[in-house]
Design a protein around this motif. Structure first.
Motif, PDB file in Angstrom:
ATOM      1  N   MET A 127       0.816  -1.217   0.000  1.00  0.00           N
ATOM      2  CA  MET A 127       0.000   0.000   0.000  1.00  0.00           C
ATOM      3  C   MET A 127       0.847   1.263   0.000  1.00  0.00           C
ATOM      4  O   MET A 127       0.491   2.254  -0.645  1.00  0.00           O
ATOM      5  CB  MET A 127      -0.964   0.005   1.195  1.00  0.00           C
ATOM      6  N   ILE A 128       1.975   1.244   0.694  1.00  0.00           N
ATOM      7  CA  ILE A 128       2.866   2.407   0.679  1.00  0.00           C
ATOM      8  C   ILE A 128       3.430   2.615  -0.723  1.00  0.00           C
ATOM      9  O   ILE A 128       3.522   3.745  -1.218  1.00  0.00           O
ATOM     10  CB  ILE A 128       4.006   2.246   1.714  1.00  0.00           C
ATOM     11  N   ASN A 129       3.807   1.516  -1.384  1.00  0.00           N
ATOM     12  CA  ASN A 129       4.318   1.636  -2.754  1.00  0.00           C
ATOM     13  C   ASN A 129       3.245   2.152  -3.716  1.00  0.00           C
ATOM     14  O   ASN A 129       3.530   2.982  -4.581  1.00  0.00           O
ATOM     15  CB  ASN A 129       4.885   0.305  -3.240  1.00  0.00           C
ATOM     16  N   ILE A 130       2.011   1.673  -3.561  1.00  0.00           N
ATOM     17  CA  ILE A 130       0.901   2.175  -4.388  1.00  0.00           C
ATOM     18  C   ILE A 130       0.705   3.668  -4.104  1.00  0.00           C
ATOM     19  O   ILE A 130       0.517   4.470  -5.031  1.00  0.00           O
ATOM     20  CB  ILE A 130      -0.406   1.390  -4.106  1.00  0.00           C
ATOM     21  N   SER A 131       0.750   4.063  -2.836  1.00  0.00           N
ATOM     22  CA  SER A 131       0.593   5.469  -2.457  1.00  0.00           C
ATOM     23  C   SER A 131       1.706   6.325  -3.059  1.00  0.00           C
ATOM     24  O   SER A 131       1.453   7.443  -3.524  1.00  0.00           O
ATOM     25  CB  SER A 131       0.593   5.630  -0.941  1.00  0.00           C
ATOM     26  N   ALA A 132       2.927   5.798  -3.043  1.00  0.00           N
ATOM     27  CA  ALA A 132       4.054   6.534  -3.627  1.00  0.00           C
ATOM     28  C   ALA A 132       3.848   6.724  -5.128  1.00  0.00           C
ATOM     29  O   ALA A 132       4.091   7.810  -5.667  1.00  0.00           O
ATOM     30  CB  ALA A 132       5.368   5.803  -3.348  1.00  0.00           C
ATOM     31  N   LEU A 133       3.382   5.673  -5.805  1.00  0.00           N
ATOM     32  CA  LEU A 133       3.118   5.765  -7.241  1.00  0.00           C
ATOM     33  C   LEU A 133       2.016   6.795  -7.525  1.00  0.00           C
ATOM     34  O   LEU A 133       2.155   7.634  -8.425  1.00  0.00           O
ATOM     35  CB  LEU A 133       2.715   4.398  -7.796  1.00  0.00           C
ATOM     36  N   GLY A 148      11.490   8.183  -0.882  1.00  0.00           N
ATOM     37  CA  GLY A 148      11.612   7.870   0.542  1.00  0.00           C
ATOM     38  C   GLY A 148      10.525   6.928   1.007  1.00  0.00           C
ATOM     39  O   GLY A 148      10.752   6.015   1.800  1.00  0.00           O
ATOM     40  N   MET A 149       9.304   7.139   0.485  1.00  0.00           N
ATOM     41  CA  MET A 149       8.196   6.230   0.822  1.00  0.00           C
ATOM     42  C   MET A 149       8.494   4.815   0.351  1.00  0.00           C
ATOM     43  O   MET A 149       8.210   3.842   1.061  1.00  0.00           O
ATOM     44  CB  MET A 149       6.899   6.719   0.177  1.00  0.00           C
ATOM     45  N   GLY A 150       9.063   4.698  -0.841  1.00  0.00           N
ATOM     46  CA  GLY A 150       9.433   3.383  -1.360  1.00  0.00           C
ATOM     47  C   GLY A 150      10.469   2.695  -0.479  1.00  0.00           C
ATOM     48  O   GLY A 150      10.412   1.481  -0.256  1.00  0.00           O
ATOM     49  N   ILE A 151      11.409   3.484   0.040  1.00  0.00           N
ATOM     50  CA  ILE A 151      12.425   2.940   0.950  1.00  0.00           C
ATOM     51  C   ILE A 151      11.769   2.461   2.242  1.00  0.00           C
ATOM     52  O   ILE A 151      12.074   1.371   2.743  1.00  0.00           O
ATOM     53  CB  ILE A 151      13.522   3.990   1.228  1.00  0.00           C
ATOM     54  N   VAL A 152      10.863   3.265   2.777  1.00  0.00           N
ATOM     55  CA  VAL A 152      10.144   2.879   4.006  1.00  0.00           C
ATOM     56  C   VAL A 152       9.383   1.572   3.786  1.00  0.00           C
ATOM     57  O   VAL A 152       9.385   0.683   4.638  1.00  0.00           O
ATOM     58  CB  VAL A 152       9.169   4.004   4.445  1.00  0.00           C
ATOM     59  N   ALA A 153       8.754   1.437   2.628  1.00  0.00           N
ATOM     60  CA  ALA A 153       7.976   0.233   2.329  1.00  0.00           C
ATOM     61  C   ALA A 153       8.857  -0.995   2.167  1.00  0.00           C
ATOM     62  O   ALA A 153       8.466  -2.097   2.525  1.00  0.00           O
ATOM     63  CB  ALA A 153       7.160   0.452   1.057  1.00  0.00           C
ATOM     64  N   SER A 154      10.047  -0.794   1.631  1.00  0.00           N
ATOM     65  CA  SER A 154      10.923  -1.925   1.307  1.00  0.00           C
ATOM     66  C   SER A 154      11.786  -2.397   2.474  1.00  0.00           C
ATOM     67  O   SER A 154      12.183  -3.551   2.520  1.00  0.00           O
ATOM     68  CB  SER A 154      11.838  -1.551   0.135  1.00  0.00           C
TER      69      SER A 154
END
Length: 195
Positions: free
Chosen positions: A17-23, A64-70
Motif C-alpha cells: 500500500m505504501i508503494n501504491i501510495s508513492a506511485l 523515501g516512501m518506497g524505501i520505508v515500504a521496502s
C-alpha cells in the motif's frame, strides 16, 4: 506509523500500500507540475525552475516512501529511518512550496480560501515534523509492542502522534488538488508516419 507494517502478514500489505501510495503521489505531483506549467504560460506567476524544483522535491519524498515500504523498521532500522526522514522531510517542503505557488496563482487559478487551507495544512505538518524528529531521535530502543511507563514510551508516543499528523496532512493537502484537477483533460494525439 511504521509499527503498522512490521509484523507479517501486515508488513506485506503495508509495504504494498505504501508503494501504491508513492506511485499515486508521483502521478499526482506530475499532473500538478504540468498544470502549473500550462497555467504559467499565460499568467507567468511563478518561475518554471521553482515548479520543477518542487516536483523534484516531491519525487524525492515518494522515493523515501518506497524505501520505508521496502525496509521494515525492525529488519533494517537505519535504512528505514533514512527513508522516513526523506519521505516526511521532502513531503513537508513539497506542500509548503505548493502552498506558496498557490498564493502566487491567486486569484486567477486558485481561491484565497484554498490557499489558506493549503498553508494551514503546511504549517501544521511543519510544526508536527519537528517534534516527530526530535522525539524519534531520543528513542534508544527499536521495538513494536510498547506499554505505558516503559523506557522511551513517551518519546515513542509523541513521535507516533506527530508522524500520523504529518501523514494525514499530506493526504488532506493532496485532496485540495481536486478542484484544480477538474479542469484537466487528457488529450492523446496519434500521428501516423508513412515511410
Amino acid at each position: 506509523f511504521s509499527d503498522t507494517g512490521t509484523k507479517p502478514p501486515e508488513s506485506g500489505i503495508f509495504g504494498f500500500m505504501i508503494n501504491i501510495s508513492a506511485l499515486l503521489g508521483v502521478i499526482t505531483m506530475y499532473i500538478r507540475y504540468l498544470l502549473i506549467e500550462k497555467q504559467n504560460q499565460s499568467s507567468h506567476f511563478v518561475r518554471s525552475s521553482c515548479n520543477r524544483f518542487s516536483l523534484c522535491i516531491g519525487l524525492m519524498g515518494c522515493t523515501g516512501m518506497g524505501i520505508v515500504a521496502s525496509f521494515q523498521e525492525l529488519s533494517v532500522p537505519s535504512v528505514h529511518d533514512i527513508g522516513a526522514l526523506v519521505a516526511f522531510g521532502s513531503g513537508v517542503v513539497y506542500i509548503t512550496l505548493q502552498s506558496i505557488i498557490s498564493y502566487k496563482a491567486c486569484p486567477q487559478w486558485n481561491t484565497y480560501f484554498v490557499c489558506h487551507v493549503r498553508m494551514a495544512i503546511s504549517v501544521i505538518s511543519c510544526v508536527a515534523f519537528i517534534p516527530m524528529i526530535v522525539f524519534a531521535s531520543r528513542i534508544s530502543i527499536t521495538k513494536i509492542d510498547w506499554t505505558p511507563g516503559e523506557k522511551d514510551y513517551t518519546y515513542h508516543l509523541v513521535s507516533a502522534i506527530c508522524e500520523w499528523t504529518v501523514a494525514f496532512g499530506f493526504i488532506f493537502f493532496f485532496l485540495t488538488f481536486i478542484r484544480d484537477f477538474q479542469v484537466v483533460s487528457l488529450r492523446i494525439s496519434t500521428e501516423i508516419h508513412e515511410d
